[in-house]
Design an enzyme around this catalytic site. Sequence first.
Site, mmCIF file in Angstrom:
data_model
loop_
_atom_site.group_PDB
_atom_site.id
_atom_site.type_symbol
_atom_site.label_atom_id
_atom_site.label_comp_id
_atom_site.label_asym_id
_atom_site.label_seq_id
_atom_site.Cartn_x
_atom_site.Cartn_y
_atom_site.Cartn_z
ATOM 1 N N TYR A 98 0.880 -1.063 -0.042
ATOM 2 C CA TYR A 98 0.031 0.114 -0.060
ATOM 3 C C TYR A 98 0.878 1.060 0.055
ATOM 4 O O TYR A 98 0.800 2.181 0.999
ATOM 5 C CB TYR A 98 -0.974 -0.044 1.196
ATOM 6 C CG TYR A 98 -1.963 -1.233 1.250
ATOM 7 C CD1 TYR A 98 -2.300 -1.502 0.227
ATOM 8 C CD2 TYR A 98 -2.521 -1.807 2.546
ATOM 9 C CE1 TYR A 98 -3.534 -2.496 0.076
ATOM 10 C CE2 TYR A 98 -3.366 -2.951 2.455
ATOM 11 C CZ TYR A 98 -3.707 -3.197 1.238
ATOM 12 O OH TYR A 98 -4.641 -4.303 1.221
HETATM 13 P P1 FDA Z 1 2.837 -2.989 -10.239
HETATM 14 O O1 FDA Z 1 3.003 -3.696 -11.607
HETATM 15 O O2 FDA Z 1 2.445 -1.699 -10.285
HETATM 16 O O3 FDA Z 1 4.073 -3.152 -9.323
HETATM 17 C C1 FDA Z 1 4.215 -2.678 -8.087
HETATM 18 C C2 FDA Z 1 5.684 -2.295 -7.717
HETATM 19 O O4 FDA Z 1 6.306 -3.476 -7.777
HETATM 20 C C3 FDA Z 1 6.581 -1.542 -8.527
HETATM 21 O O5 FDA Z 1 7.550 -0.939 -7.928
HETATM 22 C C4 FDA Z 1 7.061 -2.363 -9.630
HETATM 23 O O6 FDA Z 1 8.146 -1.821 -10.182
HETATM 24 C C5 FDA Z 1 7.349 -3.498 -8.889
HETATM 25 N N1 FDA Z 1 7.559 -4.859 -9.654
HETATM 26 C C6 FDA Z 1 6.351 -5.268 -10.200
HETATM 27 N N2 FDA Z 1 6.489 -6.423 -10.882
HETATM 28 C C7 FDA Z 1 7.902 -6.877 -10.745
HETATM 29 C C8 FDA Z 1 8.768 -7.731 -10.761
HETATM 30 N N3 FDA Z 1 8.616 -8.712 -11.761
HETATM 31 N N4 FDA Z 1 10.281 -7.821 -10.535
HETATM 32 C C9 FDA Z 1 10.542 -6.674 -9.754
HETATM 33 N N5 FDA Z 1 9.718 -5.683 -9.316
HETATM 34 C C10 FDA Z 1 8.496 -5.603 -9.730
HETATM 35 N N6 FDA Z 1 -2.562 -5.738 -1.631
HETATM 36 C C11 FDA Z 1 -2.633 -6.837 -0.609
HETATM 37 O O7 FDA Z 1 -1.709 -7.304 -0.018
HETATM 38 N N7 FDA Z 1 -3.939 -7.319 -0.519
HETATM 39 C C12 FDA Z 1 -4.976 -6.558 -1.128
HETATM 40 O O8 FDA Z 1 -5.997 -7.109 -0.802
HETATM 41 C C13 FDA Z 1 -4.816 -5.765 -2.061
HETATM 42 N N8 FDA Z 1 -5.656 -5.113 -2.689
HETATM 43 C C14 FDA Z 1 -5.594 -4.368 -3.428
HETATM 44 C C15 FDA Z 1 -6.467 -3.696 -4.271
HETATM 45 C C16 FDA Z 1 -6.269 -2.693 -5.119
HETATM 46 C C17 FDA Z 1 -7.449 -1.935 -6.225
HETATM 47 C C18 FDA Z 1 -5.175 -2.106 -5.423
HETATM 48 C C19 FDA Z 1 -4.807 -1.216 -6.367
HETATM 49 C C20 FDA Z 1 -3.954 -2.639 -4.609
HETATM 50 C C21 FDA Z 1 -4.337 -3.717 -3.996
HETATM 51 N N9 FDA Z 1 -3.308 -4.341 -3.171
HETATM 52 C C22 FDA Z 1 -3.637 -5.323 -2.219
HETATM 53 C C23 FDA Z 1 -1.846 -3.803 -3.367
HETATM 54 C C24 FDA Z 1 -1.080 -4.598 -4.244
HETATM 55 O O9 FDA Z 1 -0.546 -5.788 -3.333
HETATM 56 C C25 FDA Z 1 0.147 -3.736 -4.718
HETATM 57 O O10 FDA Z 1 -0.112 -2.507 -5.311
HETATM 58 C C26 FDA Z 1 1.096 -4.695 -5.386
HETATM 59 O O11 FDA Z 1 2.367 -4.231 -5.456
HETATM 60 C C27 FDA Z 1 0.557 -4.612 -6.916
HETATM 61 O O12 FDA Z 1 1.309 -5.474 -7.919
HETATM 62 P P2 FDA Z 1 1.158 -5.227 -9.435
HETATM 63 O O13 FDA Z 1 2.093 -6.320 -10.128
HETATM 64 O O14 FDA Z 1 -0.403 -5.110 -9.652
HETATM 65 O O15 FDA Z 1 1.840 -3.966 -9.507
#
Ligand code: FDA
Length: 510
Positions: A450
């Site tokens: 978050y």
């Molecule tokens: P994104 O691609 O934006 O990556 C997030 C971060 O991780 C960035 O800094 C990115 O550079 C880095 N990153 C991504 N992929 C990578 C990789 N392969 N290698 C290295 N670094 C990498 N959390 C939770 O624990 N429980 C929940 O219930 C929820 N619910 C929720 C609902 C909604 C609507 C949102 C917007 C967010 C959540 N979250 C959550 C938070 C969520 O776990 C958090 O935003 C994650 O980092 C999202 O991962 P993504 O890959 O989607 O994001």
Amino acid sequence: VALAAENHETFLKCLSLQSDTISEVLYTQNNASYSSVLKASIQNLIFSTPANPKPLFIITPFHVSEIQAAVKCSKKNGLQIRVRSGGHDHEGLSSISDVPFIIIDLINFSEISVDVEDKTAWVESGATVGQLNYRIAEKSQNLLAFPVGTCPSVGVGGHFSGGGYGALLRKYGAAADHIVDAHMIDVKGRFLNRESMGEDLFWAIRGGGGASFGIIVSWKINLVAVPSTVTVFAVPRTLEQNATKLLNKWQYIADRVHEDLFISPFLFRENSTMVSLFTSLFLGGVDRLLRLMQDSFPELGLTKEDCKEMTFVESIVYLDGFEIRESIDMDVLRGRNFPKRPFIGKADYLTEPIPEEAFQGIYDIFFEQDQKTNGLLVFFPYGGKISEISESEIPYPHRAGNIYTLLYYAEWGQEAIDDAYQRHVNMLRTLFNYMTPYVAKNPRTAYINYRDLDIGTNNKLGHTSVQEASVWGKKYFKNNFYRLVHVKTMVDPENFFRNEQSIPPLNLVK
Ligand code: FDA
């Protein structure tokens, strides 16, 4: 500009020398699809506006060799990398940067292979957590699952590398607690697995935020058992229906009830009252649930009619929107077409219940807002497995002693982003300040998934001293912050992988 153009040429030349296939997955700003590829995974529309800085190039690799080429050539040409999996970063760090940058978007790295016998799976970072559980349920006839967040569109890459938890946290802990191997590309462009990366780096990427350490392409996970029938409910109670007393009671039972029971209230304003929506997942049938509720939370007055039995994977769709439909649409889990919206969020951990009389101050802040400004508090219960694991087992440190997490969240619709953003930010900051006496202290802890830049940042270039970074770092990681610094110093001493909240190395060699 001429110099910049020359640099771009050198970068592109470097890429084509390193990889034969890169041109098929490379988008320059002149490419007709550049804008749609950029926006496809930006989940928070605040970061989709023309005012946001844009990447010089986007790469959507299919092959590891393309990622390796991108790392080597970015490093050589002084470009920063933003890695994007699902694009949910609260502060948009996977899609924007104030320094010249490229995006490596793992949207095409989304394979999931489940071994039911072995109760393990390999999942690539670009898959969503909904797709992961859909595939596990399909392969295991609904008997296995993986403990992830309650929003199915979240990407595996960011979620796992930040910890990741949802309705199974009391039974099984966080997603990162169940990772047993990983494949990643490091700063030298090397492909590593658990054995070749070593236990320190493997520890760091399970909750320390992947973006500080490299690009994690896939994860091996241990699956967990779920019963063939689970029960859900979402019961609203207004102030007139004793919402305050119920919320207060919840604080005393939520982390102590049976670990099969997860009850998570959502608090929001509706017209002239406040509503506490008590949402729940129970790992079992309705009759056992009603007996447990009668013992521990009879004041809620839960009835059989309030409850619905279903499979675990159906409950994921239910918990995402709290609607019981005739048939649950599994396409929500299979696909990637999720509604995007502008949103903001902040988080706290509570080690003691809020005094009952303090709820009034929260309501007052909601009532002070104009009609267009609303928000949501989500109470996420602790206790059970998440609290049994030691604080230093993985970087995610928020364990025993916490009774719940509080998420402050606001989203809005079509309004101009600037106006709505300022009003909602003001509201959430007021709530956050109001809560200061009641939440975890020294440090006031936070959760990297978050992400909240209000709690402190590195400088714009991402270079900061360990002491400066410890301001936000200790909130996310407690004392694990220093081990993360140690790992960073070993694997990326020149601080190539950096952002506004990346772990700094000691004695930076520039
Ligand atoms: P994104 O691609 O934006 O990556 C997030 C971060 O991780 C960035 O800094 C990115 O550079 C880095 N990153 C991504 N992929 C990578 C990789 N392969 N290698 C290295 N670094 C990498 N959390 C939770 O624990 N429980 C929940 O219930 C929820 N619910 C929720 C609902 C909604 C609507 C949102 C917007 C967010 C959540 N979250 C959550 C938070 C969520 O776990 C958090 O935003 C994650 O980092 C999202 O991962 P993504 O890959 O989607 O994001």
